[in-house]
Enzyme design. Structure first.
Site, PDB file in Angstrom:
ATOM      1  N   ARG A  59       0.839  -1.197   0.000  1.00  0.00           N
ATOM      2  CA  ARG A  59       0.000   0.000   0.000  1.00  0.00           C
ATOM      3  C   ARG A  59       0.879   1.254   0.000  1.00  0.00           C
ATOM      4  NH1 ARG A  59      -1.478   2.521   4.468  1.00  0.00           N
ATOM      5  NH2 ARG A  59      -1.584   0.632   5.743  1.00  0.00           N
ATOM      6  N   TYR A 112     -17.011  16.566 -16.459  1.00  0.00           N
ATOM      7  CA  TYR A 112     -17.330  15.139 -16.492  1.00  0.00           C
ATOM      8  C   TYR A 112     -18.314  14.807 -15.379  1.00  0.00           C
ATOM      9  CZ  TYR A 112     -16.609  10.203 -15.374  1.00  0.00           C
ATOM     10  OH  TYR A 112     -16.797   8.882 -15.052  1.00  0.00           O
ATOM     11  N   ASP A 184      -7.559  18.215 -15.482  1.00  0.00           N
ATOM     12  CA  ASP A 184      -7.886  16.849 -15.900  1.00  0.00           C
ATOM     13  C   ASP A 184      -7.464  16.732 -17.363  1.00  0.00           C
ATOM     14  OD1 ASP A 184      -9.055  14.486 -16.796  1.00  0.00           O
ATOM     15  OD2 ASP A 184     -10.838  14.723 -15.532  1.00  0.00           O
ATOM     16  N   LYS A 209      -8.244   5.317 -19.608  1.00  0.00           N
ATOM     17  CA  LYS A 209      -8.547   5.795 -20.945  1.00  0.00           C
ATOM     18  C   LYS A 209      -7.325   5.687 -21.847  1.00  0.00           C
ATOM     19  CE  LYS A 209     -12.577   6.792 -19.083  1.00  0.00           C
ATOM     20  NZ  LYS A 209     -12.397   6.827 -17.635  1.00  0.00           N
TER      21      LYS A 209
END
Length: 389
Positions: A59, A112, A184, A209
């Site tokens: 982690r 978005y 973004d 993406k």
């Protein structure tokens, strides 16, 4: 960060070289050229409190994730990169690291849907306030700034209306007001646009993406060149734990290697699709920054390498006709997401942006969004022509 290879002297490696080599030296133990998948939760320690190469628990850090983080930072032109389990996990981590109850942020008026949901449904109950603004209107952005504004949240191009914002101008407005500019960069990808070089404080990606590029992995990333911000992002990433797993990081890193060649093909194909749409009698409006009459065309030409693989358009006969077009395609797959090698078609109002229904961010009911893939362009154009006829 591991240096990318290159000739000695002043020459700096290019984008594709960084994507393939930054953070990805051959494995020192075996000589493996591809970064190994370190599928482990924990690492042996020789002494109490000591670590081998800085790793103790995945982690907090994992060598496969480190390679991806170094590579994504390099291609964005930043020093610090962080990889997450999703783009929304990256966005939430940034919010928790930077903002506090009582703070204000500015978001695009066509943001978005997932980002809007995070801010409106999760951050507002936490104590944040926000204002939606058309980021292409710099006077409106200045007017929206408050003493409590801490973040100017930018998408460019936006999802799904492909609005374009002037990153350098927004950075000046944000910094003059004591705020950060977060960009973004998912739609553009690091290959087409590098916001840090234009003054942004941090860059956000859904690496699901274009960076991953094959519709087979979920991921997100944050990149910054600010050491203080990086320290906060690192702390929150470790503490909140929404990090990329080793296999997901490996898949994303593999996708990043071919980003440059894929993006050029996405752009080539999108340009041919736009040519069909702009001349078709059943198409109302085409949203694409590469069109000379697009309101943000000149800015996009200045701050982007090319205009991208995303195209949106409206049909003249309303929502029902838009839904019929979405159902008629055969090469374009009806589905959410974007940026993969395969072409996708969707109806934003009822799919990716259903969460903004009834808000100021509601999208046109007759809008169709295309993620233009890397298939043969002639097949894509024929498919859309058949679906529209």
């Amino acid at each position: 960060m591991t240096d990318a290879p290159g000739p000695r002297g002043a020459h700096l490696p290019g984008f594709a070289t960084l994507a393939i080599h930054a953070g990805q030296d051959p494995d020192p133990l075996t000589g493996a050229v591809a970064v190994p998948i370190y599928q482990t939760s924990t690492f042996a320690q020789d002494e109490v409190g000591s670590t081998r190469a800085g790793y103790d628990y995945s982690r907090a850090g994992n060598p496969t994730r480190t390679a991806l983080e170094q590579a994504i930072a390099a291609v964005e032109g930043g020093r610090y990169g962080y990889a997450f389990a999703s783009g929304m996990a990256a966005a939430d981590t940034y919010v928790r690291a930077v903002l506090r109850p009582g703070d204000h942020l500015i978001i695009p008026d066509d943001a978005y849907g997932g980002s809007f949901r995070l801010i409106d449904k999760i951050c507002v109950p936490w104590g944040l306030t926000y204002t939606t603004v058309p980021l292409g209107d710099l006077d409106a952005v200045r007017a929206a700034m408050r003493p409590s504004t801490r973040v100017l949240w930018c998408e460019t191009p936006t999802n799904p209306l492909l609005s374009v914002a002037d990153i350098a101008a927004l950075a000046t407005i944000a910094h003059d007001g004591g705020a950060q500019l977060l960009v973004d960069n998912t739609f553009a990808s690091p290959y087409l646009q590098q916001p840090l070089a234009l003054g942004a404080d941090a860059v956000l990606h859904s690496t699901t993406k274009y960076v991953g590029g094959h519709s087979d992995v979920i991921g997100g990333a944050l990149v910054t060149d600010d050491a203080g911000l990086a320290e906060q992002l690192a702390f929150h990433s470790k503490s909140m734990g929404a990090v990329a797993g080793p296999f997901d990081a490996w898949l994303t890193l593999r996708g990043l290697k071919t980003l440059a060649v894929r993006m050029d093909r996405h752009c080539d194909n999108a340009e041919q699709v736009v040519e069909l749409l702009t001349g078709h009698p059943r198409v109302g409006r085409v949203y694409y920054p590469g069109l000379p009459d697009h309101p943000g065309h000149d800015i996009a030409a200045r701050q982007m390498r090319r205009f991208g693989g995303m195209v949106s358009f409206t049909v003249r006969d309303g929502q029902e006709e838009a839904l019929k077009v979405c159902r008629r395609t055969r090469v374009f797959t009806l589905g959410e997401s974007l940026g993969g090698v395969e072409s996708l078609i969707e109806h934003p109002g009822l799919m990716t942006h259903a969460s903004v229904a009834g808000s100021a961010l509601q999208v046109p009911a007759d809008l169709i969004r295309l993620s233009v893939g890397i298939e043969d362009a002639d097949d894509l154009v024929a498919d859309l022509r058949d679906a529209l006829d």
